[in-house]
Design an enzyme around this catalytic site. Structure first.
Site, PDB file in Angstrom:
ATOM      1  N   GLY A 156       0.891  -1.414   0.134  1.00  0.00           N
ATOM      2  CA  GLY A 156      -0.060   0.013  -0.054  1.00  0.00           C
ATOM      3  C   GLY A 156       0.931   1.194  -0.009  1.00  0.00           C
ATOM      4  CG  LEU A 214      -1.115  10.603   3.361  1.00  0.00           C
ATOM      5  CD1 LEU A 214      -2.197  11.515   4.016  1.00  0.00           C
ATOM      6  CD2 LEU A 214      -0.035  11.292   3.122  1.00  0.00           C
ATOM      7  NE  ARG A 270     -15.818  13.846   9.781  1.00  0.00           N
ATOM      8  CZ  ARG A 270     -14.632  13.490   8.931  1.00  0.00           C
ATOM      9  NH1 ARG A 270     -14.276  12.524   8.709  1.00  0.00           N
ATOM     10  NH2 ARG A 270     -14.086  14.667   8.384  1.00  0.00           N
ATOM     11  CG  LEU A 288      -5.404  13.343   6.097  1.00  0.00           C
ATOM     12  CD1 LEU A 288      -5.299  14.393   5.198  1.00  0.00           C
ATOM     13  CD2 LEU A 288      -5.176  12.004   4.962  1.00  0.00           C
TER      14      LEU A 288
HETATM   15  C1  FAD Z   1     -13.283  11.860   0.135  1.00  0.00           C
HETATM   16  C2  FAD Z   1     -12.305  11.656   1.316  1.00  0.00           C
HETATM   17  C3  FAD Z   1     -12.083  12.800   2.058  1.00  0.00           C
HETATM   18  C4  FAD Z   1     -11.144  12.522   3.225  1.00  0.00           C
HETATM   19  N1  FAD Z   1     -10.830  13.852   3.910  1.00  0.00           N
HETATM   20  C5  FAD Z   1      -9.987  13.722   4.868  1.00  0.00           C
HETATM   21  C6  FAD Z   1      -9.487  14.823   5.760  1.00  0.00           C
HETATM   22  O1  FAD Z   1      -9.628  15.966   5.302  1.00  0.00           O
HETATM   23  N2  FAD Z   1      -8.779  14.565   6.771  1.00  0.00           N
HETATM   24  C7  FAD Z   1      -8.459  13.549   7.079  1.00  0.00           C
HETATM   25  O2  FAD Z   1      -7.509  13.205   8.150  1.00  0.00           O
HETATM   26  N3  FAD Z   1      -8.933  12.568   6.800  1.00  0.00           N
HETATM   27  C8  FAD Z   1      -9.530  12.278   5.536  1.00  0.00           C
HETATM   28  N4  FAD Z   1     -10.077  11.131   4.938  1.00  0.00           N
HETATM   29  C9  FAD Z   1      -9.692   9.874   5.381  1.00  0.00           C
HETATM   30  C10 FAD Z   1      -8.193   9.625   4.686  1.00  0.00           C
HETATM   31  O3  FAD Z   1      -8.410  10.052   3.631  1.00  0.00           O
HETATM   32  C11 FAD Z   1      -8.110   7.999   4.555  1.00  0.00           C
HETATM   33  O4  FAD Z   1      -8.302   7.572   5.833  1.00  0.00           O
HETATM   34  C12 FAD Z   1      -6.628   7.948   4.416  1.00  0.00           C
HETATM   35  O5  FAD Z   1      -6.137   8.685   3.307  1.00  0.00           O
HETATM   36  C13 FAD Z   1      -5.986   6.512   4.166  1.00  0.00           C
HETATM   37  O6  FAD Z   1      -4.714   6.331   3.990  1.00  0.00           O
HETATM   38  P1  FAD Z   1      -4.185   5.024   3.862  1.00  0.00           P
HETATM   39  O7  FAD Z   1      -2.683   5.226   3.604  1.00  0.00           O
HETATM   40  O8  FAD Z   1      -4.514   4.102   4.864  1.00  0.00           O
HETATM   41  O9  FAD Z   1      -4.661   4.276   2.590  1.00  0.00           O
HETATM   42  P2  FAD Z   1      -5.036   4.617   1.165  1.00  0.00           P
HETATM   43  O10 FAD Z   1      -4.653   6.007   0.871  1.00  0.00           O
HETATM   44  O11 FAD Z   1      -6.283   4.414   0.771  1.00  0.00           O
HETATM   45  O12 FAD Z   1      -3.837   3.575   0.424  1.00  0.00           O
HETATM   46  C14 FAD Z   1      -4.240   2.326   0.385  1.00  0.00           C
HETATM   47  C15 FAD Z   1      -2.856   1.707  -0.555  1.00  0.00           C
HETATM   48  O13 FAD Z   1      -3.200   0.302  -0.580  1.00  0.00           O
HETATM   49  C16 FAD Z   1      -3.015  -0.225  -1.818  1.00  0.00           C
HETATM   50  N5  FAD Z   1      -3.571  -1.501  -1.744  1.00  0.00           N
HETATM   51  C17 FAD Z   1      -4.977  -1.913  -1.427  1.00  0.00           C
HETATM   52  N6  FAD Z   1      -5.101  -3.022  -1.555  1.00  0.00           N
HETATM   53  C18 FAD Z   1      -4.178  -3.601  -1.984  1.00  0.00           C
HETATM   54  C19 FAD Z   1      -3.733  -4.982  -2.186  1.00  0.00           C
HETATM   55  N7  FAD Z   1      -4.421  -5.971  -2.045  1.00  0.00           N
HETATM   56  N8  FAD Z   1      -2.430  -4.962  -2.971  1.00  0.00           N
HETATM   57  C20 FAD Z   1      -1.665  -3.925  -2.894  1.00  0.00           C
HETATM   58  N9  FAD Z   1      -1.902  -2.680  -2.671  1.00  0.00           N
HETATM   59  C21 FAD Z   1      -3.222  -2.486  -2.262  1.00  0.00           C
HETATM   60  C22 FAD Z   1      -3.487   0.988  -2.770  1.00  0.00           C
HETATM   61  O14 FAD Z   1      -3.081   0.779  -3.983  1.00  0.00           O
HETATM   62  C23 FAD Z   1      -3.134   2.100  -2.165  1.00  0.00           C
HETATM   63  O15 FAD Z   1      -1.751   2.360  -2.490  1.00  0.00           O
HETATM   64  C24 FAD Z   1     -11.107  11.517   3.884  1.00  0.00           C
HETATM   65  C25 FAD Z   1     -11.538  10.292   3.069  1.00  0.00           C
HETATM   66  C26 FAD Z   1     -12.336  10.772   1.940  1.00  0.00           C
HETATM   67  C27 FAD Z   1     -12.896   9.162   1.429  1.00  0.00           C
END
Ligand code: FAD
Ligand code: SF4
Ligand code: SF4
Ligand code: FES
Lengths: 252, 594
Positions: free
Chosen positions: B11, B14, B298, B405
């Protein structure tokens, strides 16, 4: 002209099984619903699994992720023009709608293309701020509101490659890096810390496929979904490249 | 153990990129896997901002208050020590991001600007226009690209994680993954794995999440023995834009900048909203929650909107929608602070929110639940770590806006060095080849079976059914009877899956094949969510049961932990005490004036 009251949506999609496969068109007819866009139509085709004349068909391979025009995945040629499929509203398109993969990038399958060239270009121009490390070194440099307002729009580039698709100079003959990469050079050269790699970035834009290939045709600006002022960035960076090249000449 | 540990990170959102940077800095080699090019990860969607108590507005904010707001907002379900560590680290994280070049908005003195978000009374949210997540992700992506050009990180983009490779003692030794072009299945050896695979929105069909947020890898690991915690806590965002393919988020920052939520007082009032006089509008959030007004957390806002629409029957035009109004704010200010999100509304709906009140409704947004991890971010299987939205640690029963984030980056920063430390103390696998071989065979077997299946169930239609079922019965309002029925239907769906019809049997870039594989994991994870909700007979944070309307600390101040039971092909549950050593639980109320 399609009207909002039409009960169906007519779509033609150019498909191709593999990079070397034969491109061919397939037609679909979908029930119309309010707010549809090209991606939601592709999803609908996957769920119905049928062409217009009732033949069973496979789901279409394409790239899409955010569905809100911020991940840059879904650039396609729609009704002859490059644009983001997720924000291409069906009601604003003439029917039958034609959807094709980008033409200047190798097709993987159907509407999926390989755009890794842009990420390679970003490496070539060192599109980053060189940090000493991620340990705690206190606050970053102070920056004026004006500088932030100048840089933020460029930082919104979603790497969709639309600018490169539309550019007459972006082709195998020129090896041109394309507008997006040059705009990123402008971004990092303007950052108080990023500036330290300015010389190397400008060097990377000289020579084969460099900035001189741009003919200021403006096509890039017209198609950029983030409305980045690409030609402005190109002319500014171009000036810097020139100054550096002339300086280098005298230093030799 | 090799001199240089090899860490696999799955993944590149962030959390994954944050973990990559710290792991590479700690001297390990990193293989980074992602379905999509990491720069296109879901994190780019985050609009509003990132929290850190930098106290640059002279309000007396502090990290202690950030901690208090976070655990209170989460209805005391989060273990408090890691939350404290996150809140304490947040200001330093913002400084680091600033050094990386994130174009955060500035004050006239050139300092970082902060806005208000839900669930706090302080200006604690740093932001970069209305595309904060995009800007943060790019900054980390650029640093990782730098490591990549120095050969310290190798990217596997367009590869999907299928499962972990476990040795005879159930210690993780690597992963099994599939190339999404050639459909080749391969194992990769690693001393530790950090999962950063994000959210699970697709389980609910339409959500605010990106397409690849299916929770498939979490489901797959749960089936392999990783415990899943607090699955029943699903955040439904109060303000999303209903759409055909997804529910696009209208960020909380719209309310942070002064946006007001209202409905016409008269049911079915068909007048143009702008022509409705103020005294004929009902600003129900401001009336019910005078202190926080439109910025209540929320879960509170979502239930209030549901109440107004379904109990008072006051949805716009009788539809499930209410107004979110920005038209009283100077358009110049709106453009400066919210341009990106206003653009989304304009682009996808066609109206200009500067001059027309927006129509919005709650939509599935975020999972508080996720893989159980300890304070070092390690799951219940040795060698598998997790960070970001796919783990459960920081948000308790409800996440505050702009806290995700920071939790993703912090979690990644913690997971990286801990994985390296773990790897350095790891004994070699005496039977390494066998472990890899067995897992590859198992996955190839699953593929072969799918490829030869000749059933009648269209996977995309089955998925739609799943989404509708889960949205109806397992989101805002939950009843035990409906949850029981839902679980029964899910059990049937798991059976129906065996009769799947794969129309595309090609061995090249077969996206429906990849999706069909994911669907099975999604079905299993759905049961974890539904059964977890069924067993929690109380209301806490996002989990609301009208039949049990209050929080019940005596019985349920506990973390739910689900593990897969192969004998029944269903989850089994245990509950674990919550560490509330720093902030004693108190009643959560946003209507009082204290
Ligand atoms: C519309 C929206 C707005 C938001 N706004 C905010 C905000 O303003 N402030 C805040 O704090 N939070 C916000 N959030 C929440 C926040 O964006 C997410 O919780 C956060 O970005 C998740 O990051 P992550 O790194 O965990 O996963 P993600 O950014 O979802 O990354 C997941 C990664 O895993 C990879 N992946 C998934 N499954 C597999 C697999 N089986 N094999 C290989 N790779 C895989 C994907 O390719 C990706 O690279 C928002 C969410 C949404 C939906
Ligand atoms: S202005 Fe330059 S970069 Fe843009 S389309 Fe024309 S030639 Fe290409
Ligand atoms: S500059 Fe514009 S068109 Fe080019 S890649 Fe970036 S967003 Fe796309
Ligand atoms: S799907 Fe992300 S830009 Fe279209």
């Amino acid at each position: 002209m399609a009207t909002a009251t039409a009960k169906t949506v007519q779509i033609k999609i150019k498909r191709q099984d593999a990079p070397a496969g034969n491109p061919h068109w397939e037609e679909y007819e979908l029930p119309w619903r309010a707010g549809m866009n090209v991606i939601s139509s592709l999803m609908e085709i996957a769920a119905t699994g049928q062409t217009k004349d009732g033949h069973e068909t496979s789901a279409i391979t394409y790239d899409a992720n955010c569905l809100e025009e911020v991940c840059g995945s879904c650039a396609m040629v729609i009704n002859g023009k490059v644009r983001m499929a997720c924000s291409a509203l069906i009601d604003k398109l003439d029917q039958p709608i034609t959807v094709e993969p980008l033409k200047k990038f190798p097709v993987v399958r159907d509407l999926r293309v390989d755009r890794s060239v842009l990420f390679e270009n970003l490496k070539r121009v060192k599109a980053w701020v060189p940090l000493d490390g991620t340990y705690d070194l206190g606050e970053g440099p102070r920056q004026s509101m004006t500088l932030q307002e100048e840089l933020y729009p460029i930082s919104r580039c979603i790497s969709c490659c639309s600018c490169m698709e539309a550019c007459p100079q972006f082709n195998d003959d020129t090896n041109f890096v394309g507008a997006a990469t040059i705009a990123q050079v402008k971004l990092f050269n303007s950052h108080p810390t990023g500036e330290s790699l300015k010389r190397e970035r400008l060097d990377a834009l000289m020579g084969d496929g460099g900035i001189h290939e741009c003919g200021y045709a403006q096509n890039c600006v017209e198609v950029c979904p983030k409305e980045i002022q690409l030609t402005k960035a190109i002319s500014e960076v171009s000036r810097d490249v020139m100054v550096q090249a002339v300086g280098d000449l005298f230093r030799k | 153990m090799a001199a240089k540990p090899k860490i696999i990170i799955v993944g590149g959102g962030l959390a994954g990129l944050a973990a990559t940077i710290k792991t590479a800095e700690a001297g390990a080699d990193v293989d980074l896997f992602s379905i999509v090019p990491v720069k296109r990860s879901h994190s780019v969607c985050a609009q509003g901002g990132i929290n850190a108590a930098k106290n640059l507005k002279g309000e007396g904010d502090s990290t202690a208050k950030h901690l208090d707001d976070t655990v209170y907002g989460g209805d005391f379900l989060a273990n408090q020590p890691p939350v404290k560590a996150m809140c304490d680290a947040a200001p330093g994280i913002i400084d680091l991001l600033d050094r990386m070049g994130v174009p955060f908005n500035r004050t006239s003195e050139g300092l970082l600007d902060f806005r208000r978000f839900g669930g706090t009374l302080f200006h604690r949210t740093a932001f970069a226009g209305a595309t904060t997540g995009q800007q943060l992700l790019y900054a980390l992506d650029e640093q990782v690209r730098r490591f990549e050009s120095e050969n310290r990180v190798k990217k596997y983009e367009g590869w999907e994680f299928l499962s972990a490779v476990l040795d005879e003692k159930n210690v993780c030794r690597g992963i099994c993954a599939m190339d999404l072009r050639t459909m080749e299945v391969r194992t990769f050896v690693a001393d530790a794995v950090i999962m950063c695979t994000g959210g699970i929105g697709a389980i609910f069909g339409k959500s605010t999440n990106s397409v690849v947020c299916t929770g498939s890898s979490q489901g797959s690991l749960y089936l392999q023995g990783v415990k899943y915690a607090n699955g029943e806590f699903i955040q439904v965002h109060p303000t999303s834009i209903p759409g055909e393919d997804k529910l696009r988020l209208m960020s909380e920052s719209a309310r942070g900048e002064g946006g007001r939520v209202w409905v016409p007082k008269k049911a079915g009032d068909a007048r143009d909203p702008k022509s409705i006089p103020v005294n004929e509008r009902w600003y129900f959030l401001e009336e019910w929650y005078p202190k926080y007004g439109n910025l209540v957390p929320r879960d509170v806002a979502t239930r209030a909107i549901f109440k107004v629409v379904y109990e008072h029957g006051l949805g716009i035009d009788g539809q499930p929608m209410v107004y979110l109004d920005l038209t009283h704010i100077d358009p110049k200010i709106l453009d400066k602070k919210l341009e990106g999100i206003l653009e989304i509304y304009e682009k996808f709906v066609g109206d200009d929110p500067r001059t027309t009140p927006m129509k919005i409704f709650p939509g599935m947004h975020y999972t508080m639940g996720g893989m159980w991890v300890d304070f070092d971010q390690q799951t219940t299987v040795p060698g598998i770590f997790a960070a970001g939205e796919c783990e459960y640690q920081y948000h308790g029963a409800n996440r505050l806006g702009a806290n995700s984030l920071v939790s993703c980056i912090f979690g990644g920063f913690i997971a990286g060095p801990n994985a390296v430390k773990y790897a350095k103390g790891l004994q070699g696998d005496s039977n390494a080849e066998r472990s890899q071989e067995m897992e590859r065979r198992r996955q190839e077997g699953i593929n072969a079976k799918l490829m030869s299946s000749n059933g009648t169930e269209n996977p995309f239609r089955l998925w739609r059914e799943l989404g509708e079922l889960m949205t109806k019965n397992a989101t805002v309002i939950r009843y035990n009877k409906a949850l029981d029925e839902t679980d029964g239907i899910l059990g049937d769906m798991i059976e129906r899956y065996k009769n799947i019809n794969l129309s595309d049997k090609s061995n090249w870039a077969n996206s429906s094949f990849a999706f069909t594989r994911q669907l099975e994991n999604m079905l299993h994870l759905s049961r974890v969510i539904v059964q977890g909700a069924r067993q929690r007979d109380e209301s806490r944070g996002s989990h609301y049961k009208p039949d049990f309307p209050t929080r019940n600390d005596a019985d349920f101040l506990k973390t739910t932990k689900a593990s897969y039971d192969a004998a029944t092909n269903a989850p089994k549950f245990e509950w674990e005490a919550v560490d509330t050593s720093l902030v004693p639980p108190r009643e959560r109320k946003y209507d009082a004036a204290t």
